[in-house]
Design a protein around this motif. Structure first.
Motif, PDB file in Angstrom:
ATOM      1  N   ASP A  88       8.521  -2.997  12.415  1.00  0.00           N
ATOM      2  CA  ASP A  88       8.233  -1.700  11.805  1.00  0.00           C
ATOM      3  C   ASP A  88       8.152  -1.829  10.291  1.00  0.00           C
ATOM      4  N   ASN A  89       7.325  -2.757   9.840  1.00  0.00           N
ATOM      5  CA  ASN A  89       7.141  -2.984   8.412  1.00  0.00           C
ATOM      6  C   ASN A  89       6.249  -1.928   7.768  1.00  0.00           C
ATOM      7  N   LEU A  90       5.218  -1.492   8.493  1.00  0.00           N
ATOM      8  CA  LEU A  90       4.196  -0.616   7.922  1.00  0.00           C
ATOM      9  C   LEU A  90       4.539   0.846   8.181  1.00  0.00           C
ATOM     10  N   GLY A  91       4.359   1.663   7.158  1.00  0.00           N
ATOM     11  CA  GLY A  91       4.618   3.090   7.285  1.00  0.00           C
ATOM     12  C   GLY A  91       3.442   3.953   6.873  1.00  0.00           C
ATOM     13  N   HIS A  92       2.281   3.320   6.706  1.00  0.00           N
ATOM     14  CA  HIS A  92       1.098   4.047   6.254  1.00  0.00           C
ATOM     15  C   HIS A  92      -0.111   3.170   6.564  1.00  0.00           C
ATOM     16  N   GLU A  93      -1.259   3.779   6.784  1.00  0.00           N
ATOM     17  CA  GLU A  93      -2.457   3.021   7.154  1.00  0.00           C
ATOM     18  C   GLU A  93      -2.920   2.064   6.056  1.00  0.00           C
ATOM     19  N   HIS A  94      -2.540   2.334   4.796  1.00  0.00           N
ATOM     20  CA  HIS A  94      -2.942   1.461   3.690  1.00  0.00           C
ATOM     21  C   HIS A  94      -1.753   0.703   3.100  1.00  0.00           C
ATOM     22  N   ALA A  95      -0.735   0.422   3.905  1.00  0.00           N
ATOM     23  CA  ALA A  95       0.505  -0.170   3.390  1.00  0.00           C
ATOM     24  C   ALA A  95       0.479  -1.690   3.302  1.00  0.00           C
ATOM     25  N   LEU A  96      -0.474  -2.347   3.955  1.00  0.00           N
ATOM     26  CA  LEU A  96      -0.422  -3.808   4.018  1.00  0.00           C
ATOM     27  C   LEU A  96      -0.434  -4.483   2.644  1.00  0.00           C
ATOM     28  N   PRO A  97      -1.319  -4.112   1.702  1.00  0.00           N
ATOM     29  CA  PRO A  97      -1.260  -4.757   0.385  1.00  0.00           C
ATOM     30  C   PRO A  97       0.099  -4.575  -0.311  1.00  0.00           C
ATOM     31  N   ALA A  98       0.688  -3.400  -0.173  1.00  0.00           N
ATOM     32  CA  ALA A  98       2.004  -3.157  -0.774  1.00  0.00           C
ATOM     33  C   ALA A  98       3.062  -4.027  -0.110  1.00  0.00           C
ATOM     34  N   LEU A  99       2.975  -4.212   1.196  1.00  0.00           N
ATOM     35  CA  LEU A  99       3.934  -5.065   1.901  1.00  0.00           C
ATOM     36  C   LEU A  99       3.773  -6.513   1.463  1.00  0.00           C
ATOM     37  N   GLN A 100       2.534  -6.961   1.314  1.00  0.00           N
ATOM     38  CA  GLN A 100       2.299  -8.333   0.872  1.00  0.00           C
ATOM     39  C   GLN A 100       2.874  -8.560  -0.518  1.00  0.00           C
ATOM     40  N   GLU A 101       2.711  -7.585  -1.392  1.00  0.00           N
ATOM     41  CA  GLU A 101       3.291  -7.680  -2.731  1.00  0.00           C
ATOM     42  C   GLU A 101       4.814  -7.709  -2.658  1.00  0.00           C
ATOM     43  N   THR A 102       5.371  -6.916  -1.793  1.00  0.00           N
ATOM     44  CA  THR A 102       6.828  -6.803  -1.684  1.00  0.00           C
ATOM     45  C   THR A 102       7.464  -8.077  -1.165  1.00  0.00           C
ATOM     46  N   LEU A 103       6.869  -8.664  -0.136  1.00  0.00           N
ATOM     47  CA  LEU A 103       7.491  -9.809   0.526  1.00  0.00           C
ATOM     48  C   LEU A 103       7.044 -11.156  -0.049  1.00  0.00           C
ATOM     49  N   ALA A 104       6.150 -11.146  -1.021  1.00  0.00           N
ATOM     50  CA  ALA A 104       5.698 -12.403  -1.633  1.00  0.00           C
ATOM     51  C   ALA A 104       6.862 -13.186  -2.218  1.00  0.00           C
ATOM     52  N   ALA A 105       7.911 -12.490  -2.628  1.00  0.00           N
ATOM     53  CA  ALA A 105       9.081 -13.159  -3.220  1.00  0.00           C
ATOM     54  C   ALA A 105       9.789 -14.068  -2.230  1.00  0.00           C
ATOM     55  N   PHE A 106       9.546 -13.874  -0.919  1.00  0.00           N
ATOM     56  CA  PHE A 106      10.245 -14.662   0.095  1.00  0.00           C
ATOM     57  C   PHE A 106       9.473 -15.913   0.501  1.00  0.00           C
TER      58      PHE A 106
END
Length: 315
Positions: A88-106
């Motif tokens: 349940d990572n995504l909470g919006h239809e356009h959330a993928l780029p934001a998720l990629q930015e968020t988790l890039a640190a890992f």
């Protein structure tokens, strides 16, 4: 107006003010009070070195949630040995780029993942009182998300192992950790038979047989009892799950009102155990970091990630 009527009016006003205050707290304060929960599970063989696992779940990320994004990214500074993402990572239809930015640190930190329903479908408005009638139901009009790109990011960019109805063996230094996992049980996407065949395959691998697994871990999005039972039967000594949001809206002193699955309320979040027959595994259920954008409230249940330290049993 009689004195009894005035008292009744004052009581109703008081209840209304408390309700408004609780709603304001839950929507404006607590749902953004991100918390790191530190727990220890003594599940390793005596003499084993600790293993630090960061458990993240239910981000329900929307592109405008910059504070949430920054907090999640900062967790990489903990330098865990491993990341477990229970969906349940995504909470919006356009959330993928934001998720990629968020988790890039890992990137560079080993990890495993499974999907939740919100990794497949965009969120929808649901009557919150319907949860009291049982786990939420799927609709036929839910908008599909770009799940393939999400999984490609996890596997190709972050290097995380895909455990959706599968199994994997990770080597951390000289340590071998075996994993089994299922796709989202809440949508009945799980296939225990496929998972069991994959687990049997990695456990019979000639190369890996040279290194005995230090621990076997089960990973699922939703902690339905059928899944937990099978994990334990298949030899899991540690289980990670999310989905419940810890109840999301809880009553102080009582706890969660609903779990959105069939897990008992006393195991809706945090570290506990799960027993099947003569076997018992440690169970960590995350209360999750986010909420649906259509239900942006938490009460007596702060958003969280977990740093679970697996340590040696005594004796």
């Amino acid at each position: 107006m009689s004195s009894s009527s005035a008292i009744g009016r004052d009581v109703l006003v008081g209840i209304g003010l408390v309700a408004v205050g609780a709603l304001a707290w839950g929507t404006l304060v607590e749902r953004n009070a991100f918390t790191l929960r530190n727990v220890e599970a003594k599940v390793l063989e005596p003499g084993s070195a600790p293993l630090r696992i960061l458990h993240i779940s239910d981000l329900h990320l929307a592109p405008w949630q910059k504070g949430k994004m920054e907090w999640i990214s900062s967790l990489a500074e903990l330098a865990p040995d491993l990341v477990v993402n229970t969906g349940d990572n995504l909470g919006h239809e356009h959330a993928l780029p934001a998720l990629q930015e968020t988790l890039a640190a890992f990137k560079g930190i080993p990890g495993v993942f499974v999907n939740g329903s919100n990794d497949y479908f965009a969120p929808e408005f649901k009557n919150p009182f319907a949860y009291f009638a049982g786990p939420s139901k799927a609709t036929k009009v839910a908008q599909r998300l770009d799940t393939a790109s999400l999984m490609e990011f996890f596997t190709d960019e972050l290097g995380w192992a895909n455990l959706n109805n599968s199994a994997a063996s990770l080597t951390l230094g000289s340590r071998r950790i075996d994993f089994m996992g299922v796709d989202d049980p809440h949508r009945s996407f799980d296939s225990l038979s496929r998972m069991e065949r994959a687990l049997e395959s990695i456990q019979s691998d000639d190369f890996l047989d040279e290194v005995t697994p230090e621990i076997t871990i089960g990973v699922a999005h939703a902690p339905y009892q059928r899944i937990l039972n099978d994990f334990v039967t298949q030899g899991a000594e540690m289980i990670f799950a999310g989905h419940t949001h810890g109840g999301q809206v809880c009553v102080p002193g009582f706890g969660a009102l609903v779990t959105n699955c069939d897990i008992p309320r006393d195991k809706v979040k945090g570290l506990s155990t799960w027993t099947r027959g003569s076997r018992t595994a440690a169970l960590n259920v995350s209360a999750g970091v986010g909420t649906s954008i259509f239900a942006p409230v938490r009460f007596a249940c702060a958003p969280e990630a977990s740093l679970v330290t697996l340590s040696a049993r005594e004796g």
